[in-house]
Enzyme design. Structure first.
Site, PDB file in Angstrom:
ATOM      1  N   HIS A  16      -7.389  -1.182  -7.623  1.00  0.00           N
ATOM      2  CA  HIS A  16      -7.225  -0.323  -6.523  1.00  0.00           C
ATOM      3  C   HIS A  16      -7.772   1.141  -5.988  1.00  0.00           C
ATOM      4  O   HIS A  16      -7.433   2.011  -6.256  1.00  0.00           O
ATOM      5  CB  HIS A  16      -5.475  -0.210  -6.896  1.00  0.00           C
ATOM      6  CG  HIS A  16      -4.626   1.024  -5.765  1.00  0.00           C
ATOM      7  ND1 HIS A  16      -3.501   0.934  -4.845  1.00  0.00           N
ATOM      8  CD2 HIS A  16      -5.462   1.543  -4.425  1.00  0.00           C
ATOM      9  CE1 HIS A  16      -3.278   1.228  -4.024  1.00  0.00           C
ATOM     10  NE2 HIS A  16      -4.342   2.200  -3.692  1.00  0.00           N
ATOM     11  N   HIS A  18      -9.928   2.526  -2.776  1.00  0.00           N
ATOM     12  CA  HIS A  18     -10.644   2.730  -1.473  1.00  0.00           C
ATOM     13  C   HIS A  18     -12.244   3.486  -1.479  1.00  0.00           C
ATOM     14  O   HIS A  18     -12.578   4.299  -1.819  1.00  0.00           O
ATOM     15  CB  HIS A  18      -9.360   3.491  -0.721  1.00  0.00           C
ATOM     16  CG  HIS A  18      -8.369   3.161  -0.306  1.00  0.00           C
ATOM     17  ND1 HIS A  18      -7.698   1.834   0.698  1.00  0.00           N
ATOM     18  CD2 HIS A  18      -7.563   2.888  -1.071  1.00  0.00           C
ATOM     19  CE1 HIS A  18      -6.733   2.571  -0.269  1.00  0.00           C
ATOM     20  NE2 HIS A  18      -5.907   2.571  -1.353  1.00  0.00           N
ATOM     21  N   HIS A 196      -0.758  -2.278   0.259  1.00  0.00           N
ATOM     22  CA  HIS A 196       0.646  -1.127   0.044  1.00  0.00           C
ATOM     23  C   HIS A 196       2.058  -0.341   0.629  1.00  0.00           C
ATOM     24  O   HIS A 196       2.612  -0.700   1.564  1.00  0.00           O
ATOM     25  CB  HIS A 196       0.392  -0.206   0.475  1.00  0.00           C
ATOM     26  CG  HIS A 196      -1.406   0.960  -0.080  1.00  0.00           C
ATOM     27  ND1 HIS A 196      -1.966   0.009  -0.634  1.00  0.00           N
ATOM     28  CD2 HIS A 196      -2.062   2.131  -0.427  1.00  0.00           C
ATOM     29  CE1 HIS A 196      -3.538   0.502  -0.405  1.00  0.00           C
ATOM     30  NE2 HIS A 196      -3.187   1.629  -0.894  1.00  0.00           N
ATOM     31  N   GLU A 199       5.152   3.201  -1.522  1.00  0.00           N
ATOM     32  CA  GLU A 199       4.382   4.874  -2.176  1.00  0.00           C
ATOM     33  C   GLU A 199       5.183   5.952  -1.160  1.00  0.00           C
ATOM     34  O   GLU A 199       5.939   6.882  -2.017  1.00  0.00           O
ATOM     35  CB  GLU A 199       2.603   4.550  -1.866  1.00  0.00           C
ATOM     36  CG  GLU A 199       1.726   5.786  -2.069  1.00  0.00           C
ATOM     37  CD  GLU A 199       0.143   5.879  -1.535  1.00  0.00           C
ATOM     38  OE1 GLU A 199       0.315   5.111   0.425  1.00  0.00           O
ATOM     39  OE2 GLU A 199      -0.271   7.311  -1.658  1.00  0.00           O
ATOM     40  N   ASP A 277      -7.043   5.058  -6.544  1.00  0.00           N
ATOM     41  CA  ASP A 277      -7.386   4.885  -5.342  1.00  0.00           C
ATOM     42  C   ASP A 277      -8.104   5.360  -4.928  1.00  0.00           C
ATOM     43  O   ASP A 277      -9.153   5.043  -4.125  1.00  0.00           O
ATOM     44  CB  ASP A 277      -5.469   6.535  -5.168  1.00  0.00           C
ATOM     45  CG  ASP A 277      -4.757   5.482  -3.757  1.00  0.00           C
ATOM     46  OD1 ASP A 277      -5.161   4.439  -3.368  1.00  0.00           O
ATOM     47  OD2 ASP A 277      -3.598   5.868  -3.597  1.00  0.00           O
ATOM     48  N   ASP A 278      -8.097   6.917  -4.556  1.00  0.00           N
ATOM     49  CA  ASP A 278      -9.025   7.275  -3.557  1.00  0.00           C
ATOM     50  C   ASP A 278     -10.333   8.890  -4.890  1.00  0.00           C
ATOM     51  O   ASP A 278      -9.534  10.144  -4.610  1.00  0.00           O
ATOM     52  CB  ASP A 278      -8.608   7.951  -2.164  1.00  0.00           C
ATOM     53  CG  ASP A 278      -8.386   7.311  -1.878  1.00  0.00           C
ATOM     54  OD1 ASP A 278      -8.846   6.586  -1.174  1.00  0.00           O
ATOM     55  OD2 ASP A 278      -7.386   6.920  -1.308  1.00  0.00           O
TER      56      ASP A 278
END
Ligand code: HPA
Ligand code: ZN
Length: 326
Positions: A16, A18, A196, A199, A277-278
């Site tokens: 996961h 991005h 997603h 969340e 994630d990021d």
């Protein structure tokens, strides 16, 4: 300390992440200069200071602004190569990367530019670092069903490079049901599916992702813990969750890592995985995410091994193999 050596040295998967969220401020400035784009920040420090989010939308506004420096195929290559170099240094051996084509096509950058740059870096990542990878194309859920269908259409001629479709961006008010038909078409075309859900959104959105989108893996899923029947169902169906501790700390109201649900998920028997994630926006890659939870949650070697094993088992490479064996 011993545990830190264990998880940093351990071969890891990431499921996961991005790719646009791996854009570090330094590269943002470099690409802005290369493309003659004026940033609303004077220095890298100013950018980092702006990364103070109170919720998902707060973050997304800055995330979409940041990706505006990505224009050419080389930009997408450089972005992806920087990420692969970083994770190679952290012993990540397999990664499944999200990308947001609509964040680029809506700015006049072609789908081909995006996919070609990312894919070229991924091929070199396998050759140079031995990192295997998969690509997952996300639909932006704040945009329309029609826009998602148009994006799916563009992906069809690149099916060899894209394993799955996903659903990201602003969750509240954009339930999975909005994309039921697009996901049905994507599955029909042979893509795997993730979304997603849970969340920021309620447990109902997780049910919709399971029942309407027929997902193969659940991204985040934290709020599923509010519903015991849902938890039991996720366990029974062996549904993997891609959990992102530092992201939750910055966006999802986990203000003290001792309250993070990751250990509870594992102890309940949920197939949880750990992911970044990021990473450029939330303060770290895989090792930093382990560091954020292992000590605060009193996690053991067994918890860490479970996360590693779950990551392998939940990878699309494993999912595809299991489907072929059926
Ligand atoms: N949530 C939803 N959409 C996103 C995220 C996220 O954490 N990161 C990039 N797009
Ligand atoms: Zn995400």
């Amino acid at each position: 300390q011993d545990l830190k050596a264990f998880y940093t040295g351990m071969p890891k998967t990431e499921l996961h992440m991005h790719i646009e969220g791996s854009l570090e401020p330094e590269l943002m400035f470099e690409l802005a200069a290369r493309n003659n784009i004026k940033l609303p920040f004077a220095t890298v420090e100013d950018v980092r200071k702006a990364y103070d989010f109170s919720n998902l939308q707060d973050f997304l506004d800055i995330y979409y602004q940041g990706m505006g420096v990505l224009i050419t195929e080389q930009d997408f290559y450089d972005l992806t190569w920087a990420y692969l170099t970083k994770i190679h240094g952290q012993n990540v051996v397999h990664t499944e990367i999200f990308f947001d084509p609509q964040g680029h096509t809506d700015r006049g950058v072609s789908f081909e530019t995006v996919i070609t740059g990312i894919s070229r870096a991924l091929e070199e990542g396998l050759e140079t670092y031995g990192i295997s990878s998969r690509l997952i194309m996300c639909f932006l859920r704040h945009l329309s069903e029609d826009a998602a269908f148009a994006t799916l259409e563009q992906a069809l001629s690149h099916k060899d490079k894209i394993t799955g479709v996903g659903l990201d961006s602003s969750e509240q008010g954009h339930p999975p049901s909005k994309f039921e038909r697009v996901f049905a078409a994507a599955k029909e075309a042979g893509f795997l599916a993730v979304a997603h859900a849970g969340e920021e959104g309620p447990p109902d959105y997780v049910y919709e992702a399971l029942d309407l989108l027929k997902i193969d893996r659940l991204d985040h899923g934290n709020r599923a813990l509010e519903d015991d029947a849902l938890v039991q169902r996720l366990i029974t169906e062996n549904m993997a969750l891609t959990v992102c501790p530092l992201s939750n700390y910055h966006l999802a109201g986990v203000s003290d890592m001792r309250q993070h649900p990751l250990r509870k998920m594992l102890d309940l028997g949920l197939k949880a995985t750990l992911n970044s994630d990021d990473p450029a926006y939330f303060g770290g890659y895989m090792n930093e995410n382990f560091e954020a939870v292992v000590e605060p949650l009193g996690m053991t070697r067994e918890h860490i091994l479970a996360l590693a094993r779950n990551g392998i088992d939940a990878s699309f490479t494993s999912v595809v193999q299991k489907q072929e064996l059926q």
